[in-house]
Design a protein around this motif. Structure first.
Motif, PDB file in Angstrom:
ATOM      1  N   GLU A  44       0.826  -1.209   0.000  1.00 15.72           N
ATOM      2  CA  GLU A  44       0.000   0.000   0.000  1.00 15.72           C
ATOM      3  C   GLU A  44       0.860   1.259   0.000  1.00 15.72           C
ATOM      4  OE1 GLU A  44      -2.898  -0.006   3.133  1.00 15.72           O
ATOM      5  OE2 GLU A  44      -4.197  -1.353   1.999  1.00 15.72           O
ATOM      6  N   GLU A  45       1.988   1.201   0.686  1.00 12.49           N
ATOM      7  CA  GLU A  45       2.866   2.360   0.781  1.00 12.49           C
ATOM      8  C   GLU A  45       4.272   1.878   1.077  1.00 12.49           C
ATOM      9  OE1 GLU A  45       3.319   6.412   3.496  1.00 12.49           O
ATOM     10  OE2 GLU A  45       1.547   5.160   3.732  1.00 12.49           O
ATOM     11  N   LEU A  46       5.260   2.556   0.495  1.00 14.98           N
ATOM     12  CA  LEU A  46       6.641   2.226   0.791  1.00 14.98           C
ATOM     13  C   LEU A  46       7.491   3.474   0.630  1.00 14.98           C
ATOM     14  CD1 LEU A  46       8.682  -0.851  -0.187  1.00 14.98           C
ATOM     15  CD2 LEU A  46       9.661   1.411  -0.496  1.00 14.98           C
ATOM     16  N   THR A  47       8.184   3.843   1.680  1.00 20.75           N
ATOM     17  CA  THR A  47       9.177   4.908   1.616  1.00 20.75           C
ATOM     18  C   THR A  47      10.300   4.576   2.577  1.00 20.75           C
ATOM     19  OG1 THR A  47       9.644   7.261   1.876  1.00 20.75           O
ATOM     20  CG2 THR A  47       7.952   6.348   3.304  1.00 20.75           C
ATOM     21  N   PHE A  48      11.519   4.806   2.124  1.00 21.01           N
ATOM     22  CA  PHE A  48      12.669   4.592   2.987  1.00 21.01           C
ATOM     23  C   PHE A  48      13.005   5.842   3.777  1.00 21.01           C
ATOM     24  CE2 PHE A  48      13.741   1.044   0.004  1.00 21.01           C
ATOM     25  CZ  PHE A  48      13.576   0.045   0.926  1.00 21.01           C
ATOM     26  N   GLY A  49      12.152   6.841   3.715  1.00 20.66           N
ATOM     27  CA  GLY A  49      12.309   8.000   4.569  1.00 20.66           C
ATOM     28  C   GLY A  49      13.181   9.095   3.991  1.00 20.66           C
ATOM     29  N   VAL A  50      13.652   9.945   4.882  1.00 23.84           N
ATOM     30  CA  VAL A  50      14.298  11.186   4.479  1.00 23.84           C
ATOM     31  C   VAL A  50      15.816  11.170   4.625  1.00 23.84           C
ATOM     32  CG1 VAL A  50      12.248  12.562   4.963  1.00 23.84           C
ATOM     33  CG2 VAL A  50      13.923  12.193   6.774  1.00 23.84           C
ATOM     34  N   VAL A  51      16.390  10.077   5.126  1.00 24.95           N
ATOM     35  CA  VAL A  51      17.832  10.024   5.342  1.00 24.95           C
ATOM     36  C   VAL A  51      18.431   8.924   4.462  1.00 24.95           C
ATOM     37  CG1 VAL A  51      19.656   9.602   7.036  1.00 24.95           C
ATOM     38  CG2 VAL A  51      17.612  10.864   7.698  1.00 24.95           C
ATOM     39  N   PRO A  52      19.407   9.270   3.615  1.00 27.72           N
ATOM     40  CA  PRO A  52      20.018   8.255   2.752  1.00 27.72           C
ATOM     41  C   PRO A  52      21.005   7.388   3.522  1.00 27.72           C
ATOM     42  CG  PRO A  52      21.132  10.338   2.452  1.00 27.72           C
ATOM     43  CD  PRO A  52      19.974  10.595   3.396  1.00 27.72           C
ATOM     44  N   PRO A  53      21.466   6.304   2.903  1.00 28.21           N
ATOM     45  CA  PRO A  53      22.477   5.479   3.558  1.00 28.21           C
ATOM     46  C   PRO A  53      23.804   6.223   3.653  1.00 28.21           C
ATOM     47  CG  PRO A  53      22.092   4.709   1.320  1.00 28.21           C
ATOM     48  CD  PRO A  53      21.079   5.780   1.596  1.00 28.21           C
ATOM     49  N   ASP A  54      24.625   5.795   4.592  1.00 27.68           N
ATOM     50  CA  ASP A  54      25.969   6.338   4.747  1.00 27.68           C
ATOM     51  C   ASP A  54      26.937   5.304   4.191  1.00 27.68           C
ATOM     52  OD1 ASP A  54      27.883   8.269   5.793  1.00 27.68           O
ATOM     53  OD2 ASP A  54      28.394   6.704   7.239  1.00 27.68           O
TER      54      ASP A  54
END
Length: 172
Positions: free
Chosen positions: A70-80
């Motif tokens: 229904e929804e997918l977001t990895f958010g506002v911070v990228p990987p380091d």
């Protein structure tokens, strides 16, 4: 897939792995994550998860009938990413990088809708499942198949060296 890249290898000493050589890549990820990269990663992950859910419908012993994203977001911070080493194989024209990846997502959310029929005596139910607090740690391999034509790269290979360590919080 290291594709025989042990020919020319440059190891980055431990004391320099957090150093200035990492700043441009991580700076670019942070700068472009919300504008471009994050939504593209979310789209690719959604398609991959939907395909995985379709393929796994028969492997649930009859309990889960089907699930959708229904929804997918990895958010506002990228990987380091911290450079571990780079290699070049001139025979195959293959450029290979290894990064230590740490990704503590912020505002990540994956919502699945699972159709469940736990027993022949109970009606089918629709159950939302939320996945939050996603973190991923592992050695990321990125390889570029170089070409003599524009844009200079004919393909990109991305994988993990071993299974990454993944932690999540799951709520029904």
């Amino acid at each position: 897939d290291r594709r025989g890249t042990d020919r020319l290898k440059l190891e980055v000493p431990e004391k320099f792995r957090d150093g200035p050589s990492e700043l441009p890549l991580n700076h670019a990820l942070r700068h472009e994550w919300r504008a471009v990269i994050g939504s593209y990663v979310d789209q690719i992950a959604t398609e991959s998860l939907e395909e995985t859910l379709r393929a796994s419908e028969t492997s649930t012993a009859g309990v889960t009938i089907g699930a959708t994203v229904e929804e997918l977001t990895f958010g506002v911070v990228p990987p380091d990413l911290k450079m571990y080493c780079s290699r070049y194989n001139p025979t195959e024209d293959y450029l290979h990088f290894e990064f230590d990846l740490t990704w503590q997502t912020v505002s990540s959310l994956i919502v699945l809708r699972a159709g469940v029929k736990p027993s022949p005596y109970l009606p089918r139910m629709s159950v939302p499942v939320s996945v939050t607090d996603l973190s991923i740690t592992g050695r990321l391999l990125v390889g570029f198949r170089l070409a003599n034509r524009s844009p200079g790269v004919s393909g990109v290979d991305i994988s993990f060296d071993n299974k990454p360590e993944i932690h999540v919080a799951i709520k029904p």
